[in-house]
Motif scaffolding. Structure first.
Motif, PDB file in Angstrom:
ATOM      1  N   TYR A   2      52.336  20.196  10.938  1.00 19.50           N
ATOM      2  CA  TYR A   2      53.475  20.249  11.882  1.00 19.50           C
ATOM      3  C   TYR A   2      53.910  21.700  12.045  1.00 19.50           C
ATOM      4  CZ  TYR A   2      53.788  15.241  11.074  1.00 19.50           C
ATOM      5  OH  TYR A   2      53.498  13.915  10.972  1.00 19.50           O
ATOM      6  N   GLU A   3      54.061  22.122  13.299  1.00 20.23           N
ATOM      7  CA  GLU A   3      54.490  23.499  13.547  1.00 20.23           C
ATOM      8  C   GLU A   3      55.964  23.597  13.878  1.00 20.23           C
ATOM      9  OE1 GLU A   3      51.774  25.387  16.211  1.00 20.23           O
ATOM     10  OE2 GLU A   3      50.062  24.767  15.018  1.00 20.23           O
ATOM     11  N   SER A   4      56.622  22.459  14.081  1.00 27.22           N
ATOM     12  CA  SER A   4      58.081  22.439  14.223  1.00 27.22           C
ATOM     13  C   SER A   4      58.576  21.084  13.755  1.00 27.22           C
ATOM     14  CB  SER A   4      58.490  22.677  15.684  1.00 27.22           C
ATOM     15  OG  SER A   4      58.610  21.445  16.363  1.00 27.22           O
ATOM     16  N   TRP A   5      59.906  21.006  13.506  1.00 30.88           N
ATOM     17  CA  TRP A   5      60.470  19.720  13.076  1.00 30.88           C
ATOM     18  C   TRP A   5      61.043  18.942  14.260  1.00 30.88           C
ATOM     19  CZ3 TRP A   5      58.562  17.958   8.951  1.00 30.88           C
ATOM     20  CH2 TRP A   5      58.285  18.751   7.856  1.00 30.88           C
ATOM     21  N   ALA A   6      60.579  19.240  15.447  1.00 33.52           N
ATOM     22  CA  ALA A   6      60.985  18.470  16.629  1.00 33.52           C
ATOM     23  C   ALA A   6      60.156  17.193  16.676  1.00 33.52           C
ATOM     24  CB  ALA A   6      60.766  19.300  17.878  1.00 33.52           C
ATOM     25  N   VAL A   7      60.440  16.318  15.727  1.00 26.81           N
ATOM     26  CA  VAL A   7      59.627  15.110  15.565  1.00 26.81           C
ATOM     27  C   VAL A   7      60.547  13.919  15.323  1.00 26.81           C
ATOM     28  CG1 VAL A   7      57.627  16.284  14.598  1.00 26.81           C
ATOM     29  CG2 VAL A   7      59.453  15.520  13.078  1.00 26.81           C
ATOM     30  N   ASP A   8      60.037  12.723  15.566  1.00 29.37           N
ATOM     31  CA  ASP A   8      60.723  11.502  15.172  1.00 29.37           C
ATOM     32  C   ASP A   8      60.272  11.197  13.743  1.00 29.37           C
ATOM     33  OD1 ASP A   8      61.603   8.993  14.638  1.00 29.37           O
ATOM     34  OD2 ASP A   8      60.845   8.079  16.489  1.00 29.37           O
ATOM     35  N   LEU A   9      61.205  11.302  12.780  1.00 30.66           N
ATOM     36  CA  LEU A   9      60.823  11.155  11.364  1.00 30.66           C
ATOM     37  C   LEU A   9      60.193   9.799  11.064  1.00 30.66           C
ATOM     38  CD1 LEU A   9      63.768  12.931   9.514  1.00 30.66           C
ATOM     39  CD2 LEU A   9      61.448  13.757   9.870  1.00 30.66           C
ATOM     40  N   ALA A  10      60.473   8.817  11.907  1.00 30.46           N
ATOM     41  CA  ALA A  10      59.867   7.496  11.686  1.00 30.46           C
ATOM     42  C   ALA A  10      58.352   7.555  11.838  1.00 30.46           C
ATOM     43  CB  ALA A  10      60.456   6.487  12.665  1.00 30.46           C
TER      44      ALA A  10
END
Lengths: 71, 457
Positions: A6-14
């Protein structure tokens, strides 16, 4: 490029699972880990045997008597 | 973690097990203090190192294969094959055996079991002080901590273990799965290892080898008591719904459960922990005529005796079961010592092994007919199942493998330290180096003083 995938935490943690580096090399890491563990036993076993062999001849009777008195 | 309730339950469960792990660390601190206090001055550092290195060796092996055994072995090898589906998820190369945001429980649950592994290995470590080679003990530590106890856990401390299904085996707080097996294991090792020099007079009369530091022993055992609280909590599932259990429980009331997913509560086990501790202390004080060593150890033996059924006992039952167990354990210890000339340096075989066995057998009668599991088709708790379980733990998975491995080590000459070293002490070389270094620095300081000092006026 990122070692964890992952290069950023702009993610849906689910939707996020493993986040440790170098995913896919788990079996190789396990092999290294087992070698480290078994190797440790080998090194310690050899050193202890040598140490005990030296120690059995090292005892000065007077000093040993002192140690026994000390309890 | 969909939904607030699910998220809260998951995070609470994660934190709950983490706290138990921190508490259980005190068990190991206590064992270390106890062993060092019981050993003589000339063996302190080696005694300490022997038990400290149990921590990393059992940890890494429990990561490599111990945890997999728990999930793969519930039916294996007598009632089915390996459970690959559950086992594979807990192999060291599984994605959930690491930093994984979709699984917040495996790490803390693994650690809770791991701390039990340390305890099992540490129990053995105490019995063999002052004469075993560290290398030999550490092989045993890995075997009891990452192989044998976790096999017994898969069989008898798992909601789907074959002993639970077919024998109705019930051992909520590990009288057998930790204590009986570790005591049996320690017995197997000391039977081959032999007593410390001077333990028995020429006519076979046992001599007491008093602890070097009784205060250290006392603090050690109090730390073990404290860690035992964490151990008890770690044996529970803190909060779960009947739907999640998936058994016969009806309704929607959430509950804490034991490891078999049968209902209990933290409150119940708090009552029973304290009452069994008290019963053990009181009985030990009476039977040992106020001997401090036995009174404190008796508190522990009392809890261990009642542990198999402490999820269900009434507190007064827990107290009485503990007291009866301690009287049996105390007498059995001295009978075995005299009869078989065994040197159990810290009473580990008695306090853990005999107490565990006695506790399991008593619980078979006390809880006769009680459902061992919330799932349909399981045997109910019964005296025969509990007695067979006790024998499997103490002898089958404890004594026998320990005796066989110790025999092999003895045959290879790598079990016991040489007699000369035992007399001069394992720390002799370190003492030597310490005394030499001390003498050298004192001489150096004196020389410096002589060279620089000005005469007083």
């Amino acid at each position: 490029m990122s070692t964890i995938g992952y290069e950023s935490w702009a993610v849906d943690l689910a939707e996020v699972g493993a986040v440790y580096p170098f995913q896919g090399s788990e079996v190789l890491m396990t092999i290294f880990g087992v070698i480290f563990w078994v190797g440790w036993h080998r090194i310690q076993f050899v050193r202890e045997g040598k140490h005990l062999e030296e120690a059995r001849r090292a005892g000065d009777p007077d000093k040993v008597r002192e140690i026994l008195e000390k309890y | 973690m969909d939904g607030n309730l699910n998220a809260l339950t998951t995070v609470f469960t994660e934190f709950y097990y983490w706290v138990t792990v921190v508490f259980m660390f005190l068990i190991h601190v206590g064992f270390c203090m106890y062993e060092v206090g019981a050993s003589r001055h000339r063996n302190h550092m080696h005694t300490l190192m022997k038990n400290v290195m149990v921590i990393p060796l059992v940890t890494v092996t429990f990561f490599f294969f111990g945890w997999w055994i728990y999930w793969a072995f519930p039916d294996f090898p007598f009632f089915g094959g390996l459970n690959h589906e559950a086992g594979n998820a807990n192999l060291p190369w599984s994605e959930t055996m690491g930093t994984n945001l979709s699984d917040r429980i495996t790490g803390v649950f693994w650690a809770a079991f791991l701390l039990f592994s340390w305890t099992a290995a540490s129990i053995v470590s105490g019995a063999v002080i002052e004469r075993i080679r560290s290398s030999a003990l550490w092989v045993h530590a890995v075997l009891i901590g990452s192989v044998w106890w976790i096999i017994d856990a898969a069989w008898g401390w798992h909601y789907a273990g074959w002993m639970v299904k077919y024998l109705g085996y019930h051992d909520a707080y590990a009288s057998g799965v930790i204590h009986a097996i570790a005591g049996g294991y320690a017995l197997g090792v000391i039977m081959v290892l032999g007593p410390r020099i001077g333990k028995f007079a020429k006519d076979g009369t046992p001599r007491d080898i008093p602890p070097h530091n009784p205060w250290m022993l006392t603090i050690g055992i109090f730390l073990i008591y404290t860690g035992f609280w964490g151990f008890y909590a770690a044996c529970n599932v803190p909060a779960i719904s009947p739907e999640a259990i998936g058994g016969q429980i009806t309704g929607t009331t959430w509950t804490a459960t034991n490891i078999y997913l049968a209902p209990t509560s933290l409150s119940a086990i708090t009552f029973n922990f304290l009452m069994s501790l008290s019963g053990g202390l009181m009985a030990a004080y009476v039977v040992s005529r106020g001997d401090a060593f036995w009174t404190f150890s008796g508190g522990l033996a009392g809890v261990i005796t009642a542990s198999a059924g402490n999820d269900l006992y009434h507190p007064i039952q827990a107290m009485l079961v503990a007291a009866v167990g301690v009287v049996i354990v105390y007498n059995l210890h001295y009978w075995v010592e005299r009869r078989f000339k065994l040197d159990d340096a810290v009473g580990a075989v008695a306090v853990h092994g005999y107490a565990g066995v006695v506790g399991l057998i008593i619980s078979g009668f006390m809880l006769w007919g009680v459902p061992a599991s919330p799932f349909e088709g399981y045997a109910s708790i019964n005296p025969l199942g509990q007695t067979l379980g006790a024998l499997i733990m103490f002898f089958g998975l404890g004594f026998v493998p320990a005796w066989c491995v110790a025999k092999m080590q003895a045959a290879a000459g790598v079990l016991r330290i040489p007699e000369e070293v035992e007399l001069q002490g394992l720390d002799y070389a370190e003492h030597h180096a310490y005394e030499d270094a001390k003498a050298a620095i004192i001489e150096a300081d004196k020389a410096h003083l002589a060279a620089s000092a000005t005469p007083a006026e």
